[in-house]
Design an enzyme around this catalytic site. Structure first.
Site, PDB file in Angstrom:
ATOM      1  N   GLU A  50     -24.832 -64.048   3.035  1.00  0.00           N
ATOM      2  CA  GLU A  50     -25.737 -64.847   3.035  1.00  0.00           C
ATOM      3  C   GLU A  50     -27.131 -64.260   2.674  1.00  0.00           C
ATOM      4  O   GLU A  50     -28.544 -64.350   2.573  1.00  0.00           O
ATOM      5  CB  GLU A  50     -25.767 -66.650   3.280  1.00  0.00           C
ATOM      6  CG  GLU A  50     -25.125 -66.804   2.941  1.00  0.00           C
ATOM      7  CD  GLU A  50     -23.269 -67.059   2.616  1.00  0.00           C
ATOM      8  OE1 GLU A  50     -23.093 -66.554   4.143  1.00  0.00           O
ATOM      9  OE2 GLU A  50     -22.094 -67.918   2.872  1.00  0.00           O
ATOM     10  N   PHE A 112     -18.701 -82.190   8.122  1.00  0.00           N
ATOM     11  CA  PHE A 112     -18.202 -81.122   8.022  1.00  0.00           C
ATOM     12  C   PHE A 112     -19.357 -80.052   7.225  1.00  0.00           C
ATOM     13  O   PHE A 112     -19.390 -80.581   6.230  1.00  0.00           O
ATOM     14  CB  PHE A 112     -16.523 -80.995   7.239  1.00  0.00           C
ATOM     15  CG  PHE A 112     -16.773 -79.347   7.325  1.00  0.00           C
ATOM     16  CD1 PHE A 112     -16.349 -78.611   8.619  1.00  0.00           C
ATOM     17  CD2 PHE A 112     -16.107 -79.065   5.904  1.00  0.00           C
ATOM     18  CE1 PHE A 112     -15.726 -77.245   7.737  1.00  0.00           C
ATOM     19  CE2 PHE A 112     -16.378 -77.629   5.038  1.00  0.00           C
ATOM     20  CZ  PHE A 112     -15.564 -76.444   6.404  1.00  0.00           C
ATOM     21  N   GLN A 113     -20.040 -78.547   8.138  1.00  0.00           N
ATOM     22  CA  GLN A 113     -20.773 -77.800   7.186  1.00  0.00           C
ATOM     23  C   GLN A 113     -22.214 -78.564   6.784  1.00  0.00           C
ATOM     24  O   GLN A 113     -23.058 -78.030   6.343  1.00  0.00           O
ATOM     25  CB  GLN A 113     -19.961 -76.978   6.035  1.00  0.00           C
ATOM     26  CG  GLN A 113     -19.068 -76.204   6.329  1.00  0.00           C
ATOM     27  CD  GLN A 113     -18.430 -75.679   5.047  1.00  0.00           C
ATOM     28  OE1 GLN A 113     -18.798 -75.595   3.922  1.00  0.00           O
ATOM     29  NE2 GLN A 113     -18.299 -74.495   5.881  1.00  0.00           N
ATOM     30  N   LYS A 162     -24.651 -82.608  -2.482  1.00  0.00           N
ATOM     31  CA  LYS A 162     -23.889 -81.862  -3.437  1.00  0.00           C
ATOM     32  C   LYS A 162     -23.521 -82.740  -4.477  1.00  0.00           C
ATOM     33  O   LYS A 162     -22.850 -82.894  -5.479  1.00  0.00           O
ATOM     34  CB  LYS A 162     -22.359 -82.258  -2.757  1.00  0.00           C
ATOM     35  CG  LYS A 162     -21.241 -81.424  -3.766  1.00  0.00           C
ATOM     36  CD  LYS A 162     -19.644 -81.283  -2.611  1.00  0.00           C
ATOM     37  CE  LYS A 162     -18.669 -81.399  -3.889  1.00  0.00           C
ATOM     38  NZ  LYS A 162     -17.372 -80.312  -2.963  1.00  0.00           N
ATOM     39  N   MET A 477     -35.735 -45.718  18.322  1.00  0.00           N
ATOM     40  CA  MET A 477     -37.182 -46.570  18.658  1.00  0.00           C
ATOM     41  C   MET A 477     -37.111 -46.775  19.784  1.00  0.00           C
ATOM     42  O   MET A 477     -38.188 -47.134  21.048  1.00  0.00           O
ATOM     43  CB  MET A 477     -37.458 -47.324  17.439  1.00  0.00           C
ATOM     44  CG  MET A 477     -38.469 -47.887  17.697  1.00  0.00           C
ATOM     45  SD  MET A 477     -39.826 -46.545  17.823  1.00  0.00           S
ATOM     46  CE  MET A 477     -40.689 -46.598  15.721  1.00  0.00           C
TER      47      MET A 477
HETATM   48  C1  LIG Z   1     -32.201 -57.151  14.355  1.00  0.00           C
HETATM   49  C2  LIG Z   1     -32.270 -56.503  15.238  1.00  0.00           C
HETATM   50  N1  LIG Z   1     -32.528 -56.461  16.195  1.00  0.00           N
HETATM   51  C3  LIG Z   1     -33.080 -56.127  16.833  1.00  0.00           C
HETATM   52  C4  LIG Z   1     -34.300 -55.590  16.506  1.00  0.00           C
HETATM   53  C5  LIG Z   1     -34.936 -54.455  17.778  1.00  0.00           C
HETATM   54  N2  LIG Z   1     -34.969 -52.894  17.178  1.00  0.00           N
HETATM   55  C6  LIG Z   1     -36.129 -52.320  16.860  1.00  0.00           C
HETATM   56  S1  LIG Z   1     -35.550 -50.656  16.317  1.00  0.00           S
HETATM   57  C7  LIG Z   1     -34.403 -50.683  16.688  1.00  0.00           C
HETATM   58  C8  LIG Z   1     -33.426 -49.641  17.199  1.00  0.00           C
HETATM   59  C9  LIG Z   1     -32.942 -48.824  15.589  1.00  0.00           C
HETATM   60  O1  LIG Z   1     -31.929 -48.483  15.722  1.00  0.00           O
HETATM   61  P1  LIG Z   1     -31.258 -47.165  14.401  1.00  0.00           P
HETATM   62  O2  LIG Z   1     -31.119 -48.266  13.156  1.00  0.00           O
HETATM   63  O3  LIG Z   1     -30.324 -46.813  14.658  1.00  0.00           O
HETATM   64  O4  LIG Z   1     -32.553 -46.779  13.735  1.00  0.00           O
HETATM   65  P2  LIG Z   1     -33.604 -45.087  14.444  1.00  0.00           P
HETATM   66  O5  LIG Z   1     -34.782 -46.125  15.410  1.00  0.00           O
HETATM   67  O6  LIG Z   1     -32.933 -44.314  15.227  1.00  0.00           O
HETATM   68  O7  LIG Z   1     -34.233 -44.529  13.539  1.00  0.00           O
HETATM   69  C10 LIG Z   1     -33.920 -51.570  17.471  1.00  0.00           C
HETATM   70  C11 LIG Z   1     -32.333 -52.145  18.277  1.00  0.00           C
HETATM   71  C12 LIG Z   1     -34.677 -55.563  15.717  1.00  0.00           C
HETATM   72  N3  LIG Z   1     -35.674 -54.792  15.229  1.00  0.00           N
HETATM   73  N4  LIG Z   1     -33.929 -55.805  14.452  1.00  0.00           N
END
Ligand SMILES: Cc1ncc(C[n+]2csc(CCOP(=O)(O)OP(=O)(O)O)c2C)c(N)n1
Lengths: 577, 163
Positions: A50, A112-113, A162, A477
């Protein structure tokens, strides 16, 4: 003729002209799914989660401007949509989420749900309604579309028990609706517009800063006209990219934390700042106490609460940004005044000097694949005209910096919430909306794993997406921040035990290619983009140590950017203007 | 500074939780909140008391206005207005303090609604400040319960909150 609640729901969608919906069935939604089964007008896209459905509907909405529609079942069905709803909410994307609920008489019994869908989503929707009466179904859905797509757009959730989807009543769908409690403003206040004109026309160092509101309001033509008639520089937020042609001389690039040197310096030095459909987000303003110290600020926004929230404003203008820009243009024409040419020329000279820093440059001689190079090539090969979605991280920033978007609605990313996992499902929505266009998803090896199941949806619907995975074996990042601010202690930001993306793509019925040398980048991209019949998963093994520059760290002002340090691991050069 | 914000809202289920949720999500404080239907059964009237710098109050009113169910609102404290709060206080009233409490109630123009063997129930209306002053005036009298309604308010003269 009497229709069931489920049939009414489907009829309402048809009346709204909806051609595609995204969803996932389940117990409480079965009457609705039966009604979907009995009609042909609306295509239902079964995603594999979803969250995927919600992001896909969101991508569809961003690419078309029409509201995206999601149908899910109660309980886990609706909780799985929450990330997608919050993503849409933060970026003001019109979404209508129709969630099934347990039968009325079971509500409150921990059935449920059963989950309090309206309660769980309340903080991240523009509005939501639990329908309690069969005679309210059509009205609630009408309201949902009206609220989602007018004013500052946003997601609206309608929760339908529902039993109501089985009950019958006469179907009546109102053509239009007026609500005494909800009437977004269109025109700007004439007095404020006059004050804005005074400031704009007497500026010596003006800048126009625009955001996602320009895209949402379809105001790009008006923006272009305004920027050209004034001859002023403009800069965009992450969300506004494509609102003004990136290849145009008057565009300074993106501003903010990873903005260009010239944009941020111009923001810092400007004397008049016109903000259009942007909300002074903390990633844009950097340290607010150091924000545009010499500027008088004019802020145009449809949402009064955006104005004066983060930054004090001299001229607030509440209104639809398209209408207000038209009013400003009209005002300028009527006055016949022109900005002082000498001042403007001096300002441009200064800006061009900043430009010479070439702050987005990177090491082109490297024998490793640089992520920026892949994006640059992608831009070149697609003529800057592809729809590009992204996830969140370095790859997102590299794409924002190096893919030059000349048109609106081409750049589709989660800016406000920053949701990893957005890119692939969003690309599904975009490709379904624009079957003949090139759609790429620039992602990271960490982000792509968050909604990887949607590769199956792509197979089912034969979507020839181009997945551009900038694989640096790190949450890049996160690694960058740990390198800069935590002494290179890379706590849990490595991506261990990665799958073999090539065979993973193949197992889903797609094509996978791993690219390890700079010389192979172009060929792989060409092959993927020219082949309109298959999805390509391009796994680019890129330089692990690359960082995103420029960067403004916490507490820094726009004039305090870290610029590229060459190959060093700690930012060496802190530019202080 | 203290602000009294009056809100007319669609009388829909969940309306109150939208307001309460907004305040907690955005970290605004609510000193009191009272809600009741009006003469028009499709509308509820909420009165809430909050405090904060002008910029915070501006955000509060803008964010409230943004709620789709909010029809209209007014910051009563921006103009002249009447404010009242009802308080019921149950106190220990034995021996000498029976007389003492009655005297204080009279001075504050309150009423003793119920006389028990060892307790009084006192009704007091007025501004929040007056109610606070009454409680301080009770001094060493043992207070068993305090029940306050939260503030109700209405603007004077031509200024009115209606649809
Ligand atoms: C759902 C979620 N969890 C954690 C983060 C924190 N976060 C921001 S950038 C990142 C790393 C992303 O890594 P990748 O997809 O390999 O991209 P890169 O920065 O290496 O290009 C994280 C964990 C986020 N933005 N979204």
């Amino acid at each position: 003729m009497k229709l069931s609640g489920a049939e009414i729901l489907v009829r309402c969608l048809q009346e709204e002209g909806i051609d595609t919906i995204f969803g996932y069935p389940g117990g409480a939604a079965l009457h609705i799914y039966d009604a979907i089964y009995h009609q042909k007008q609306i295509r239902h896209v079964l995603t594999r989660h979803e969250q995927g459905a919600t992001h896909a509907a969101d991508g569809y909405a961003r690419a078309t401007g029409k509201p995206g529609v999601v149908v899910v079942t109660s309980g886990p069905g609706v909780t799985n949509t929450v990330t997608g709803i919050a993503t849409a909410y933060m970026d003001s994307i019109p979404l209508v989420v129709l969630s099934a609920q347990v039968p009325k008489q079971l509500i409150g019994d921990d059935a449920f749900q059963e989950v309090d869908a309206v309660g769980i989503t309340r903080p991240c929707v523009k509005h939501n309604i639990l329908v309690k009466d069969i005679d309210q179904v059509a009205l609630a859905i009408k309201k949902a579309f009206h609220i989602a797509s007018t004013g500052r757009p946003g997601p609206v959730l309608i929760d339908i028990p529902k039993d109501i989807t089985a009950e019958k009543t006469e179907f009546f769908y109102p053509e239009s609706i007026t609500m005494r409690s909800y009437a977004p403003r269109d025109k700007g206040h004439p007095k404020q517009i006059r004050r804005a004109l005074d400031l704009l026309l007497s500026a010596k160092r003006p800048i126009i800063y625009f955001g996602g509101g320009i895209i949402q309001a379809n105001a790009h033509q008006e923006l272009i006209e305004l920027v050209r008639m004034l001859g002023y520089p403009c800069t965009s937020t992450l969300m506004g990219l494509g609102g003004y042609p990136a290849t145009d001389q008057q565009f300074l690039g993106m501003l903010g934390m990873h903005g260009t040197y010239e944009s941020n310096m111009a923001m810092h030095e400007c004397d008049v700042l016109l903000a259009l459909g942007a909300r002074f987000d903390d990633r844009v303003t950097a340290e607010v106490s150091k924000f545009s110290p010499y500027a008088k600020i004019i802020h145009v926004d449809i949402d009064p609460s955006s104005i004066g929230k983060n930054v004090a404003v001299d001229v607030p203008i509440v209104g639809h940004v398209k209408t207000v820009i038209q009013e400003i243009i009209k005002g300028i024409k009527q006055r016949g005044d022109k900005p002082e040419a000498n001042d403007l020329a001096t300002w441009w000279k200064q800006i061009d000097a900043w430009r010479e820093k070439d702050s987005l440059s990177y090491d082109r001689a490297s024998d490793q694949i640089k992520p920026q190079f892949v994006v640059e090539k992608l831009c070149e090969i697609t003529g800057g005209d592809a729809f590009v979605t992204s996830d969140v991280g370095q790859h997102q920033m590299f794409t924002a910096q190096h893919y030059l978007f000349d048109k609106p609605r081409r750049w589709i990313n989660s800016g406000g919430l920053g949701t990893m996992g957005f890119g692939l499902p969003a690309a599904i929505g975009v490709q379904l909306a624009h079957p003949d266009s090139t759609v790429a998803c620039v992602t990271g090896e960490a982000s792509i794993m968050m909604c990887i199941q949607e590769l199956s949806t792509c197979r089912q619907f034969d979507l020839p997406l181009n997945l551009i995975c900038l694989n640096n074996r790190y949450m890049g990042m996160v690694r960058q921040w740990q390198e800069f601010f935590y002494d290179s202690r890379y706590s849990h930001s490595y991506m261990d035990a990665l799958p073999d993306f090539v065979s993973l793509a193949e197992s889903f019925g797609h094509v996978g290619i791993r690219i390890e040398k700079p010389g192979d980048v172009e060929g792989a991209l060409l092959q993927a983009i020219q082949d309109r019949s298959q999805l390509y998963f391009l796994d680019f093994i890129v330089d692990q140590s690359e960082n995103v520059y420029p960067m403004i760290a916490a507490g820094g002002g726009h004039n305090e950017m870290y610029l590229s340090p060459g190959t060093g691991d700690i930012p060496e050069e802190r530019e202080l203007a | 500074m203290k602000h009294i914000i009056s809100i007319l809202m669609e009388n829909e289920p969940g309306a109150l939780s939208r307001v309460a949720g907004l305040f907690s999500a955005r970290g605004y404080n609510i000193e009191s909140l009272s809600v009741a239907p009006t003469e028009d059964e499709t509308l509820s009237r909420l009165t809430l008391v909050t405090s904060g710098a002008d910029s915070v109050i501006e955000q509060i009113t803008k964010q409230l206005n943004k709620l789709v169910d909010v029809v209209r609102l007014m910051d009563l404290t921006e103009g002249s207005h009447i404010e009242r709060e009802l308080m019921l206080v149950k106190v220990q009233a034995v021996g000498e303090s029976r007389e003492e409490v009655k005297r204080i109630v009279d001075i504050f123009r309150g009423r003793i609604l119920d006389v028990g063997q060892a307790q009084y129930i006192i009704e007091m209306t007025g501004t929040s400040e007056k109610l606070n002053a009454f409680i301080s005036a009770l001094g060493i009298t043992e207070i068993i319960e305090v029940v306050r309604s939260g503030v109700s308010g209405v603007a004077r003269g031509d200024r009115s909150l209606r649809v």
